[in-house]
Design an enzyme around this catalytic site. Structure first.
Site: not given
Length: 455
Positions: A78, A152, A176
């Site tokens: 990420k 996210s 997330s």
């Protein structure tokens, strides 16, 4: 969503025996990334360095220096996490970090032989649940680009579903990792708070931040978690499956659910009972206080970190993210301290619900994938803000720090993935993975399939 994709557990022995080349694995992932650019799963694709690393892994394996099941396996990171020599954009137009060193978890993955194929797109600074507020454009759901993949860590989940990598690393401050895992039909683990280092990761809320692995099966998540934590505790098959006790926290967590989400939870529950497990109803006291505790911690902590950048570059933030960060400036100190005290109350309440249980079983999301751009969503006959709905079932366990894993639980009548969560006792993440490996066969209908199967 119709791909049949091998798991790390399946492909690793073939890499070890040299039946499959790490170079071929990397090139296959790069081809899939290129074929679905419209999904916007990646911010940075590290094609050259990934191929070079794959060639080095191939030479090592040929020389008898096999490092373990992640050796030669492509994984994504990420883009909130530092990878040396690659900008950490956080999905923002604000100036990126330019790290000279890997985050410790990236170092551990490299030491295990994993190959970093790129950095995935996300909701800006991880401050959102839909992965649509990003300076690099929204992430799109593989089943329908007009829908959100969750956030996210949305890019990570999409990359897994589409075979752009075999595993990924996400972050989880309010859900997330688990939200996109549930919405896309993958597996995501939030370990016990503090179990994995968050050094080298752009902070959101240091009191609530977690980092964890994402993959297409529980077994693969366990392999990545072992490498990230420096452990070596593989999931072994047992001659006789243990009989577990599961608590289903029905008040608050099962009050407002999409009918197909409720049906998926009930199917999993009935399948576990039929297999001889004990599934009982429990309650988490004060669970309704979760949103106020969460917001009074996360808003001021996020605002504190971003204060210098908001002073100089406020116009570079997405409007929604900027608004939430500005809100943190108006949380009173007494509200923040009160929330920290209530955090301990909620932790004890979860511990009490777990008393006599091996794990809690509950939905991971109250709804399937929402439309991109939607501000509200219908849940059980009433409308509520999308962000509040998507956080409602996940954020408590960031507050309390309990380990949680999201696993697929089938799909809605029209084919949208849904998931369930398993919550374990603090400090027992490895045991939770063993429990999840057993539950996975029942929650997915027996084949553990993701995106058409892990075949």
């Amino acid at each position: 969503m119709s791909l049949t994709l091998p798991s790390i557990e399946q492909v690793a022995p073939q890499v070890q025996s040299r039946a499959i080349s790490p170079v071929d694995l990397v090139r296959g992932c790069l081809t899939r990334i290129e074929s679905r650019l419209e999904l916007n799963a990646f911010i940075t694709v590290m094609a050259d360095s990934a191929v070079n690393a794959a060639e080095a892994a191939e030479r090592e394996i040929a020389a008898g220096r096999y490092r373990g099941p992640l050796h030669g396996i492509p994984v994504s990171i990420k883009d909130l996490i530092d990878v040396a020599g690659t900008p950490t954009t956080s999905g923002s137009a604000v100036a990126p970090r330019l790290p000279a060193e890997d985050a410790p978890i990236v170092t551990r993955l490299r030491d295990a032989g994993a190959i970093i194929i790129g950095k995935t797109n996300l909701h800006e600074f991880a401050f959102g649940t839909t992965s649509e507020e990003s300076a690099f454009g929204p992430v799109h759901h593989p089943k329908d680009p007009s829908r959100s993949p969750g956030g996210s860590s949305g890019g990570a989940a999409v990359a897994l579903v589409e075979g752009m990598c075999f595993g990924s690393v996400g972050t989880d401050t309010g859900g997330s990792i688990r939200i996109p895992s549930a919405v896309c039909g993958t597996v995501g683990l939030k370990p016990t708070y503090g179990e994995l280092p968050c050094d080298g990761i752009v902070p959101f809320s240091t009191t609530l931040d977690h980092v964890g692995p994402m993959a297409r099966s529980v077994a693969d998540v366990a392999l990545i978690f072992d490498a990230m934590s420096g452990q070596r505790q593989p999931l072994h098959a047992v001659a006789q499956e243990p009989k577990y006790v599961f608590g289903v926290p029905e008040p608050y967590f099962c009050d407002r659910l999409h009918p197909d989400v409720r049906a998926a939870l009930n199917r999993t529950r009935l399948a576990l009972v039929a297999a001889g497990h004990d599934v009982r109803s429990v309650a988490i006291e004060h669970a309704a206080r979760t949103p106020e505790v969460y917001l009074h911690i996360v808003l001021p902590e996020a605002s504190w970190y971003h204060a210098p950048m908001l002073s100089s570059d406020a116009d570079r933030y997405s409007p929604g993210v900027r608004l939430r960060l500005e809100m943190g400036r108006y949380v009173l100190a007494e509200d923040y301290v009160r929330a920290l005290h209530l955090r301990e109350v909620l932790r004890r309440a979860v511990d009490a619900a777990l008393q006599g249980c091996d794990a809690l079983l509950l939905p991971a999301q109250p709804i399937p994938a929402p439309e991109l751009g939607a501000t509200t969503v219908e849940v059980d006959g009433s409308r509520e803000p999308v962000r509040a709905a998507m956080l409602r079932l996940t954020q408590l366990f960031n507050i309390t720090g309990h380990p949680v894993i999201a696993i697929p639980a089938g799909a809605t009548d029209d084919g949208w993935p849904v998931g369930v969560q398993l919550v374990g006792h603090v400090g027992t993440t490895s045991r939770l993975l063993h429990i999840a490996a057993n539950v996975e066969r029942y929650s997915t209908g027996g084949d553990g399939s993701v995106g058409g199967g892990t075949g």
